[in-house]
Each structure stands twice: as structure tokens, then as C-alpha cells.
Design an enzyme around this catalytic site. Structure first.
Site, mmCIF file in Angstrom:
data_model
loop_
_atom_site.group_PDB
_atom_site.id
_atom_site.type_symbol
_atom_site.label_atom_id
_atom_site.label_comp_id
_atom_site.label_asym_id
_atom_site.label_seq_id
_atom_site.Cartn_x
_atom_site.Cartn_y
_atom_site.Cartn_z
ATOM 1 N N HIS A 133 -8.153 -4.827 -1.118
ATOM 2 C CA HIS A 133 -6.866 -3.988 -0.515
ATOM 3 C C HIS A 133 -6.398 -4.439 0.706
ATOM 4 C CE1 HIS A 133 -3.915 -0.549 -0.430
ATOM 5 N NE2 HIS A 133 -4.401 -0.390 0.886
ATOM 6 N N SER A 151 0.846 -1.080 -0.052
ATOM 7 C CA SER A 151 0.019 -0.029 0.011
ATOM 8 C C SER A 151 0.802 1.244 -0.036
ATOM 9 C CB SER A 151 -0.866 0.151 1.214
ATOM 10 O OG SER A 151 -1.887 1.157 1.126
ATOM 11 N N ASP A 209 -10.018 -3.049 -5.376
ATOM 12 C CA ASP A 209 -8.814 -2.045 -4.513
ATOM 13 C C ASP A 209 -9.271 -1.001 -5.357
ATOM 14 O OD1 ASP A 209 -7.143 -0.864 -3.345
ATOM 15 O OD2 ASP A 209 -5.526 -2.166 -4.026
#
Length: 348
Positions: free
Chosen positions: A316, A132, A286
Site C-alpha cells: 500500500h 487509497s 495490502d
């Protein structure tokens, strides 16, 4: 309730808890790399040659999560790929304003590159990766290091559903997954602005693209364009947004979001072309899916080797639930196994 700051409460739920159980296959200890706290995971097996090294940067939009959050991930990587893994405990915003997070990650990486042999690591096989916003940091660190001729070259970068650009928040994945947990589009923008120390009242304007000057839209259109997203990723719906007038006031509040330490996709071609071999993982559900797809295209167009894998059934932050019996998502282990396969398949 007025009892604490929002980011402190978010940290409490996202930072995770230390895993007290020892791993019989790993030596785990806390160190400092040039003043930056890190956690080291080293296989106990004897090796006749130096191991590969992996610098790992956790996610959390620069304000949340910790090495504890990614303890299972780092143990898995070290154990299954027999690599020396270093999880970097970089400083968090807002107590430590951006770009302190990038500076810490860069400092820790340079330390390992300079002192690899002291840790039993092959200096020619050091990887930099993250999850991320940690992948954002990894991409930014690798871009910065291409300018250094006094250090060994990074062997590869591993970008797990990375955030890479703050120009277009209306790409297909942003529209399709705008309200999908655990990272909605509004949450991403609100926390992103807070990470930069900016007023979150500009979220709505940034969503529409009012922060991007027309000349920059033209320049970046060759890099950030929904036309570059393969047709199959638009099957769940995509509607081109209406034109939005530029607002100098919004730009003034958001100008840091165009720095390559925050939006690595905006790096110039001469930097992109020098980047190391890259692994990119994207997830269907995501908002950041298309950031990964666009970076993949830029790297490939520049002649950089890319291994791209896409999880159709994942969301995610799927790494959070790795090896957690109460959340038995099979895609979490599949994700990690694919990363391990890439790592072990690298040749020096």
C-alpha cells in the site's frame, strides 16, 4: 509525549515537502476551482485539440497527506500521458469534519466539467482518480455524478488500491496483511473512525463485525463475500471468522461508515450500472486488496468495462516512493506506467 495531537504528528511525516525544482515539460500553478484549492499540471507542448483532463485526489484517510505528497505522481501523470492534471487540496479532518472532503472533491470536479474548454480540456475526456482514500473519494464522486444530467459524463475513473467498504474487515487480504506496513488493519480502523469523528475504542468490535446488523449482512452478502475472492488470493492463508453478535451500541457509533461517500461498494445496482469505464489497481501486500477485487466484480457484473491490474510485489502507498533514489522500488514506476497506458489508450 503530550506535545501535539496524533494526527498532526502523522501529517508532518506524511505530507511530504514541496519539490522546488521546475519541470521543463510542465506548467505548474496553484488555482482555485469554485473556492477549492487545486494544483494544476499542464504539458507545455502545443496541442491542436483539447487535452484530456484528470482530477486527482490524494490519499491519507481524509486527515493526512497533501498535494505535495503526490507531487511526483501528478507530474508523472501529466508529463507521460500529456494530460491536464488537477490535484485537489481538499479540506482535512478533524478540523473539517467528514464529509467536507467529499464535498470539496465533488465541487472541484463539477467546476472542471463545466469549464473544461476554458482550461484547454476536452469535456468528453475527463477522468477522476485517486490513491487509497483518494480513490474512495473518486469512486464516491463518480457515483454522485451519474445522477447529474446537466454535466458532461466522466470518461473514466482510476482507483488505486482503494478503500471501498467498512462491512467486513476479515476478508482474506485483511487477515493476510493485518500487520504489513504502511497500513495495518488496526491503523486503518483507528484512523477511519477518527476521520468520521468517532470513538476509537470501538475498533476491536468493528474488527469482529459487531457493527453490522443481520439484515444488512444478508443484503450485502451478494456484494461483500469472501467467496467472491479468487482462490489464488487465499493461498497465503484465510480462516473464516466465527459469527459475531450484533451490537446496536457499536452500530450507533459507526453508522456513518455505511454511507456510500465512505463505503462506495454499498451503492445500489442502478448507480453501479451507470458508472464510467474503470481502472483498478491492487497490490498483494495490502489490506485493501480485496476491496478492489470485490468492486471489480460488482462493476463487471453490472456491465461496466474494467481494466484491472495487480502488482504481486507491491504494498500500500507504493506511489510515495516514485522517483525517490533512496527508495528504488521498481514496482512504483511499473504502477505508474500501467496507469499511463490505460489513460493514453482511452478513446472518446
Amino acid at each position: 509525549m503530550g506535545l501535539s495531537n496524533h494526527h498532526i504528528v502523522t501529517r508532518f511525516f506524511m505530507n511530504g515537502f514541496p519539490i522546488l525544482k521546475q519541470d521543463p515539460k510542465l506548467h505548474i500553478k496553484k488555482l482555485q476551482f469554485d473556492g477549492v484549492p487545486v494544483k494544476q499540471y499542464q504539458p507545455r507542448e502545443d496541442h491542436t485539440k483539447h487535452q484530456r483532463g484528470i482530477l486527482f485526489f490524494h490519499g491519507g484517510i481524509g486527515m493526512c497527506c497533501s498535494t505535495d505528497t503526490y507531487e511526483r505522481v501528478c507530474r508523472y501523470l501529466a508529463r507521460e500521458s500529456t494530460s491536464f492534471v488537477v490535484s485537489v487540496a481538499y479540506r482535512l479532518a478533524p478540523e473539517h469534519p467528514y464529509p467536507a472532503q467529499f464535498e470539496d472533491c465533488l465541487k472541484a470536479t463539477i467546476h472542471l466539467l463545466k469549464n473544461a474548454k476554458e482550461y484547454g480540456v476536452d469535456p468528453d475526456c475527463i477522468l477522476v482518480g485517486g490513491d487509497s482514500s483518494g480513490a474512495t473519494l473518486a469512486a464516491a464522486v463518480c457515483q454522485e455524478l451519474v445522477k447529474r444530467t446537466d454535466l458532461p459524463k466522466v470518461r473514466a475513473q482510476i482507483l488505486l488500491h482503494p478503500f471501498l467498504q467498512a462491512v467486513d474487515f476479515n476478508l482474506p487480504s485483511y487477515q493476510q496483511n493485518a500487520f504489513v506496513p504502511v497500513l495495518s488493519k488496526r491503523t486503518l480502523l483507528e484512523l477511519g473512525l477518527k476521520y468520521l469523528g468517532k470513538d476509537s475504542s470501538f475498533v476491536q468490535a468493528a474488527m469482529k463485525g459487531s457493527h453490522v446488523p443481520e439484515d444488512m449482512k444478508i443484503k450485502w452478502k451478494s456484494w461483500i463475500n469472501p467467496d467472491h475472492i479468487p482462490k489464488r488470493f487465499k493461498s497465503r492463508g484465510y480462516k473464516p471468522p466465527p459469527p459475531t453478535p450484533f451490537s446496536p451500541k457499536v452500530l450507533e457509533q459507526c453508522k456513518e461508515c455505511f454511507e456510500t461517500t465512505f463505503s462506495p461498494l454499498l451503492a445500489e445496482d442502478d448507480i453501479i450500472s451507470q458508472l464510467p469505464e474503470t481502472y483498478i489497481l491492487t497490490c498483494e501486500y495490502d489490506v485493501l486488496r480485496d476491496d478492489g477485487l470485490l468492486y471489480k466484480k460488482r462493476l463487471e457484473d453490472a456491465g461496466v468495462g474494467v481494466t484491472w491490474e495487480h502488482l504481486e510485489d507491491a504494498f500500500h502507498a507504493i506511489a510515495f516512493v516514485l522517483d525517490m533514489p533512496v527508495f528504488p522500488f521498481s514496482c512504483a514506476k511499473r504502477k505508474m506506467d500501467r496507469i499511463v497506458k490505460f489513460i493514453t489508450g482511452l478513446h472518446v
